[in-house]
Design a protein around this motif. Structure first.
Motif, short mmCIF file in Angstrom:
data_model
loop_
_atom_site.label_atom_id
_atom_site.label_comp_id
_atom_site.label_asym_id
_atom_site.label_seq_id
_atom_site.Cartn_x
_atom_site.Cartn_y
_atom_site.Cartn_z
N GLY A 179 0.79 -1.23 0.00
CA GLY A 179 0.00 0.00 0.00
C GLY A 179 0.82 1.27 0.00
O GLY A 179 0.27 2.36 0.09
N ARG A 180 2.15 1.13 -0.14
CA ARG A 180 3.03 2.30 -0.17
C ARG A 180 4.00 2.16 -1.34
O ARG A 180 4.54 1.07 -1.57
CB ARG A 180 3.82 2.43 1.14
CG ARG A 180 2.98 2.73 2.36
CD ARG A 180 3.87 3.07 3.55
NE ARG A 180 4.63 1.91 3.99
CZ ARG A 180 4.24 1.09 4.98
NH1 ARG A 180 3.09 1.30 5.59
NH2 ARG A 180 4.99 0.07 5.33
N GLU A 230 -0.21 -3.40 -4.30
CA GLU A 230 -1.54 -2.93 -3.91
C GLU A 230 -2.12 -3.70 -2.74
O GLU A 230 -2.74 -3.12 -1.84
CB GLU A 230 -2.49 -3.07 -5.10
CG GLU A 230 -2.19 -2.14 -6.26
CD GLU A 230 -3.20 -2.32 -7.37
OE1 GLU A 230 -4.02 -1.42 -7.58
OE2 GLU A 230 -3.16 -3.37 -8.04
N ASP A 266 -8.15 5.89 -8.64
CA ASP A 266 -7.93 7.15 -7.90
C ASP A 266 -8.54 7.10 -6.51
O ASP A 266 -8.19 7.92 -5.65
CB ASP A 266 -8.55 8.33 -8.66
CG ASP A 266 -7.83 8.60 -9.98
OD1 ASP A 266 -6.68 8.15 -10.12
OD2 ASP A 266 -8.42 9.25 -10.86
N ASP A 267 -9.46 6.15 -6.26
CA ASP A 267 -10.13 6.05 -4.96
C ASP A 267 -9.32 5.23 -3.96
O ASP A 267 -9.76 5.05 -2.82
CB ASP A 267 -11.51 5.39 -5.12
CG ASP A 267 -12.43 6.20 -6.02
OD1 ASP A 267 -12.28 7.44 -6.02
OD2 ASP A 267 -13.28 5.61 -6.70
N TYR A 268 -8.14 4.75 -4.38
CA TYR A 268 -7.37 3.87 -3.50
C TYR A 268 -7.00 4.57 -2.20
O TYR A 268 -6.58 5.72 -2.19
CB TYR A 268 -6.08 3.39 -4.18
CG TYR A 268 -5.26 2.48 -3.29
CD1 TYR A 268 -5.47 1.12 -3.28
CD2 TYR A 268 -4.30 3.01 -2.42
CE1 TYR A 268 -4.74 0.29 -2.45
CE2 TYR A 268 -3.57 2.19 -1.57
CZ TYR A 268 -3.79 0.83 -1.60
OH TYR A 268 -3.08 0.02 -0.77
N ASN A 269 -7.18 3.87 -1.08
CA ASN A 269 -6.67 4.34 0.21
C ASN A 269 -6.51 3.12 1.11
O ASN A 269 -7.10 2.06 0.87
CB ASN A 269 -7.61 5.39 0.84
CG ASN A 269 -8.96 4.81 1.19
OD1 ASN A 269 -9.12 4.15 2.23
ND2 ASN A 269 -9.96 5.04 0.34
N ARG A 270 -5.72 3.27 2.16
CA ARG A 270 -5.40 2.12 3.01
C ARG A 270 -6.61 1.62 3.79
O ARG A 270 -6.64 0.47 4.21
CB ARG A 270 -4.28 2.49 3.97
CG ARG A 270 -2.96 2.77 3.26
CD ARG A 270 -1.84 2.97 4.26
NE ARG A 270 -0.64 3.46 3.60
CZ ARG A 270 0.49 3.72 4.23
NH1 ARG A 270 0.57 3.54 5.54
NH2 ARG A 270 1.54 4.17 3.58
N ALA A 271 -7.60 2.48 4.00
CA ALA A 271 -8.80 2.04 4.71
C ALA A 271 -9.66 1.15 3.82
O ALA A 271 -10.47 0.36 4.31
CB ALA A 271 -9.60 3.26 5.17
N ASP A 272 -9.50 1.28 2.52
CA ASP A 272 -10.25 0.47 1.55
C ASP A 272 -9.27 0.00 0.48
O ASP A 272 -9.29 0.47 -0.66
CB ASP A 272 -11.38 1.30 0.93
CG ASP A 272 -12.18 0.50 -0.10
OD1 ASP A 272 -12.14 -0.74 -0.05
OD2 ASP A 272 -12.83 1.13 -0.95
N PRO A 273 -8.38 -0.92 0.85
CA PRO A 273 -7.26 -1.28 -0.04
C PRO A 273 -7.64 -2.26 -1.14
O PRO A 273 -7.01 -3.30 -1.31
CB PRO A 273 -6.27 -1.91 0.94
CG PRO A 273 -7.14 -2.58 1.95
CD PRO A 273 -8.34 -1.68 2.10
#
Length: 317
Positions: A179-180, A230, A266-273
């Motif tokens: 995720g990074r 991812e 574009d909606d990727y974030n760690r809360a919703d990986p």
């Protein structure tokens, strides 16, 4: 302790340097080598001072002048000699490493650039990075990465591990940073500077199904020369043989959007990986091929739901 160059008026330094060199003419007639060398020392120092003084802003530290110069010319192939001139010190290469490892500036070398380019993981419009030489550098991102020092520390620990293959080290580092984004320079370091590292990363993606993406293979907003794991899971076996070229075309055709729920990269974030995957309309078992026409983009959540529904129907539930 090495002498630090002194910034001053470039024109005054130029005049002083010319005067010293003109006066050196008489010294050439002197047969004593040491005397000649000693007479050249002031000219040597003046030349360093002149180089560092070309940066007209008052930047006393060599390291700061180097990053100033690189930021002024991002995504540009810079010769090591240029950096030496601006730095005004003989230990300029160490300062470049400090900028990369300690301060998080994404500076790649010609060696890493060539290895990434050979695997199709580094493309810059209007620039053939495969021509970069080992002693050339490029700043690929003008934003400083504050987490880089921690990643380099993790990379150093994994690099030192025994009885573990290069590919296993690379995967371990990527999973430590799921995720990074990580840089090609970091991966090369983890691999013990072995040139095979880029090929091994590609194999992790294309043969073992790890969702490692780059700017070219699925996440356009990533900086060039960056890799991104991812999700900490492998793709199903039947999805691992899709060529990168086909995968990229399908993702671009579907605008990097799940065709079921509308989730976008574009909606990727760690809360919703979640991640984007490719689904075969006609499955491999039924003769389906890895073609653009037979593939559709789904997020992993919708992909799993679709397969679960298909399995329920198949089992009559």
């Amino acid at each position: 302790m090495a002498r630090r160059s002194q910034q001053s008026n470039p024109e005054q330094l130029r005049i002083q340097l010319i005067t010293l060199l003109e006066n050196f003419e008489s010294e050439l007639k002197n047969e004593d080598l040491r005397s000649q060398v000693i007479e050249l020392v002031p000219a040597y120092r003046l030349l360093y001072d002149l180089g560092s003084s070309l940066v007209t802003e008052n930047i006393p530290a060599a390291r700061d002048r180097i990053i100033y110069y690189l930021k002024k010319y991002p995504l540009t192939i810079i010769n090591g000699e240029e950096i030496m001139v601006v730095a005004g010190i003989s230990e300029w290469a160490r300062r470049v490493r400090e900028l990369r490892v300690q301060l998080g500036w994404s500076i790649i070398t010609g060696v890493s650039a060539l290895e990434m380019a050979n695997e199709g993981d580094l493309e810059i419009e209007g620039l053939d990075v495969s021509t970069m030489k080992p002693d050339q550098y490029m700043l690929i991102n003008t934003e400083q990465d504050r987490e880089a020092a921690h990643r380099w520390n993790v990379a150093n620990g994994i690099r030192k591990e025994k009885n573990i293959s290069v590919q296993e080290k690379l995967l371990k580092f990527l999973r430590e940073n799921v995720g990074r984004p990580v840089t090609g320079e970091e991966l090369r370091y983890v691999a013990g500077d072995k040139s095979e590292w880029a090929r091994r990363v590609r194999e992790l993606r294309t043969e073992q199904g790890w969702p490692i993406i780059t700017k070219q293979t699925g996440m356009p907003e990533l900086p060039v020369g960056t890799y991104f794991l991812e999700l900490d899971r492998q793709a199903p076996v039947h999805d691992r043989k899709i060529p990168d070229s086909v995968r990229g075309k399908v993702l671009r055709r579907d605008e990097f959007t799940c065709k079921s729920c509308g989730w976008k990269i574009d909606d990727y974030n760690r809360a919703d990986p979640r991640i984007l995957e490719l689904h075969h309309k006609v499955h491999h078992a039924a003769g389906g091929e890895n073609t653009e026409e037979n593939l559709i983009t789904l997020c992993n959540i919708c992909h799993d739901k679709l397969h679960a529904e298909e399995n329920r129907k198949k089992n009559g539930r």
